[in-house]
Structure formats: structure tokens, C-alpha cells
Design a protein around this motif. Structure first.
Motif, mmCIF file in Angstrom:
data_model
loop_
_atom_site.group_PDB
_atom_site.id
_atom_site.type_symbol
_atom_site.label_atom_id
_atom_site.label_comp_id
_atom_site.label_asym_id
_atom_site.label_seq_id
_atom_site.Cartn_x
_atom_site.Cartn_y
_atom_site.Cartn_z
ATOM 1 N N PHE A 63 0.842 -1.184 0.000
ATOM 2 C CA PHE A 63 0.000 0.000 0.000
ATOM 3 C C PHE A 63 0.889 1.249 0.000
ATOM 4 O O PHE A 63 1.829 1.352 0.795
ATOM 5 N N SER A 64 0.572 2.184 -0.878
ATOM 6 C CA SER A 64 1.351 3.424 -0.931
ATOM 7 C C SER A 64 0.444 4.590 -1.288
ATOM 8 O O SER A 64 -0.576 4.418 -1.973
ATOM 9 N N GLY A 65 0.824 5.756 -0.805
ATOM 10 C CA GLY A 65 0.048 6.963 -1.076
ATOM 11 C C GLY A 65 0.909 8.029 -1.708
ATOM 12 O O GLY A 65 2.127 8.071 -1.504
ATOM 13 N N SER A 66 0.261 8.886 -2.471
ATOM 14 C CA SER A 66 0.975 9.995 -3.104
ATOM 15 C C SER A 66 0.017 11.149 -3.313
ATOM 16 O O SER A 66 -1.203 11.014 -3.154
ATOM 17 N N LYS A 67 0.599 12.295 -3.671
ATOM 18 C CA LYS A 67 -0.215 13.489 -3.906
ATOM 19 C C LYS A 67 0.453 14.338 -4.979
ATOM 20 O O LYS A 67 1.682 14.442 -5.022
ATOM 21 N N SER A 71 -4.832 16.576 -5.996
ATOM 22 C CA SER A 71 -5.282 15.196 -6.088
ATOM 23 C C SER A 71 -4.319 14.258 -5.376
ATOM 24 O O SER A 71 -3.110 14.495 -5.355
ATOM 25 N N ALA A 72 -4.893 13.223 -4.801
ATOM 26 C CA ALA A 72 -4.098 12.210 -4.120
ATOM 27 C C ALA A 72 -4.457 10.839 -4.679
ATOM 28 O O ALA A 72 -5.503 10.665 -5.306
ATOM 29 N N SER A 73 -3.578 9.892 -4.435
ATOM 30 C CA SER A 73 -3.812 8.541 -4.924
ATOM 31 C C SER A 73 -3.357 7.510 -3.914
ATOM 32 O O SER A 73 -2.378 7.719 -3.192
ATOM 33 N N LEU A 74 -4.077 6.416 -3.903
ATOM 34 C CA LEU A 74 -3.704 5.236 -3.131
ATOM 35 C C LEU A 74 -3.418 4.135 -4.137
ATOM 36 O O LEU A 74 -4.252 3.860 -4.996
ATOM 37 N N ALA A 75 -2.267 3.539 -4.035
ATOM 38 C CA ALA A 75 -1.910 2.440 -4.925
ATOM 39 C C ALA A 75 -1.771 1.159 -4.114
ATOM 40 O O ALA A 75 -1.227 1.173 -2.999
#
Lengths: 111, 124
Positions: A63-67, A71-75
């Protein structure tokens, strides 16, 4: 209607990588940390990602998060059947004296 | 071990006031930076943040519900109480209390431990 916009659904097969987006604005995602929660069926939410891209102890590095901007994303990589759940983004919003916003949630189905 | 548990009525009538209590253990609400919040989830719908109270008695409310909500704490009893006035059937939901800790949290939108939730139905 949530101010943080998520796709209502996402899906993938085991082993795949899926991404869930969360779109906001400058007063929330653009200026604050993003948090992600995982809610397994019939259970309370669980903190999955904190401070946009950090994992609490015990959360797999799949699980990883970014921005980027507002906008943000969860992968989720190496998708597993136990990842089937609802996922929510959350952020502080600086408007109206400040308040917490949750996204509308994304139901992830593992095919 | 940190635990939180919600308690209160399962059924309230329209126009009544709802009082929910969150009883917690494993942490203190007098610790700098710690908070306890309330979040609800209507059946089949998304999470909605309601309110949060910090260790220093700072209180934050959802702008859309602020006029109906009051959050208080009793540090000696390890409890946080939420009252919501003028209940309506649209307030039917599972109500969660959750901790805003300090290890992972840099924001009021961060909840690192959650209660199991309590179902509240509003119906005459």
C-alpha cells in the motif's frame, strides 16, 4: 455529496496493481496531508496511510500513497483477495473555520 | 492496548436529542495533541465527520451540523459525549468514535484507533 471525489468502484485481479484517486481543491488536499482508511466489510475503518504517503506499523508495503497538486492517490500492488474493501480518503479543509472531509469512498473488488 | 466503545440508544424518535458516549482506555485525553472525534456512516453510504474534541478542550464541528452538535469530555472518566439535537430519519447511521493520536497524526482528519460503532435508527 463529498468535496473529496473518489471513483465509486475499482477492481483488479490478484497480483495486479490498482490505483484509487481522490480529487479535492487547494483548501484541502492542495494544502494539507491526506489520510487513507480501509474499511473491510462489516468492520470499522482502519488507518491505512497517514501524512499522505506514510504507512502505520503493520500495514504492508503493498500500500502506498501519493499526492500531486489537489489530487491524491492510493496504490495497491500485488493485489490480494483480502484487500477487497471500501477505501476512503480524508483531509482537513481550511475553509469555514476548518473541518474534516472524507471522500465518497471506493469499493475495491478483487476479481 | 487502546480501545474505544460507543454507547447510546439504538432507536430515537424524530425531533429527539441523541446522546452518545465514547468510553475509551489505553490513552489519556489530557495528553498533549490527543483528540477524540465522532464520525458517522449511513447504511451503504460514506463516512461523514461530525466533531472532535482535543486534550485542551478545543472543539471542532462539521459546518453543516454545527448548530445541532455538542461535544464534551470527562477526562477523569475517560469519556467523550456527543449530543445531536432535532434528530431526523436521515440521521440514521452507524456512529463511530475514534482517537486522533500523535504518533501518526498531524491533522484533525487522522484517526488511528476506532470504536466498533453503534447503530442509531431514527424512526417514529
Amino acid at each position: 455529496q463529498s468535496v473529496l471525489t473518489q471513483p465509486p468502484s475499482a477492481s483488479g485481479t490478484p497480483g495486479q496493481r490498482v490505483t484509487i484517486s481522490c480529487s479535492g481543491s487547494g483548501s484541502n488536499i492542495g494544502n494539507n496531508y491526506v489520510y487513507w482508511y480501509q474499511q473491510l466489510p462489516g468492520t470499522a475503518p482502519k488507518l491505512l496511510i497517514y501524512r499522505t504517503n506514510q504507512r502505520p506499523s503493520g500495514v504492508p508495503d503493498r500500500f502506498s500513497g501519493s499526492k500531486s497538486g489537489t489530487s491524491a492517490s492510493l496504490a495497491i500492488s500485488g493485489l490480494r483477495s483480502e484487500d477487497e474493501a471500501d477505501y476512503y480518503c480524508a483531509a482537513w479543509d481550511d475553509s469555514l473555520n476548518g473541518h474534516v472531509l472524507f471522500g465518497g469512498g471506493t469499493k475495491l473488488t478483487v476479481l | 492496548q487502546i480501545t474505544l466503545k460507543e454507547s447510546g440508544p439504538t432507536l430515537v424518535k424524530p425531533t429527539q436529542t441523541l446522546t452518545l458516549t465514547c468510553t475509551f482506555s489505553g490513552f489519556s485525553l489530557s495528553t498533549n495533541g490527543v483528540g477524540v472525534g465522532w464520525i458517522r456512516q449511513p447504511p451503504g453510504k460514506a463516512l461523514e465527520w461530525l466533531a472532535l474534541i482535543y486534550w485542551d478542550d478545543d472543539k471542532r464541528y462539521s459546518p453543516s451540523l454545527k448548530s445541532r452538535l455538542t461535544i464534551t469530555k470527562d477526562t477523569s472518566k475517560n469519556q467523550v459525549v456527543l449530543t445531536m439535537t432535532n434528530m431526523d430519519p436521515v440521521d440514521t447511521a452507524t456512529y463511530y468514535c475514534a482517537r486522533r493520536g500523535t504518533l501518526y497524526c498531524s491533522s484533525t482528519s487522522c484517526f488511528d484507533h476506532w470504536g466498533q460503532g453503534t447503530q442509531v435508527t431514527v424512526s417514529s
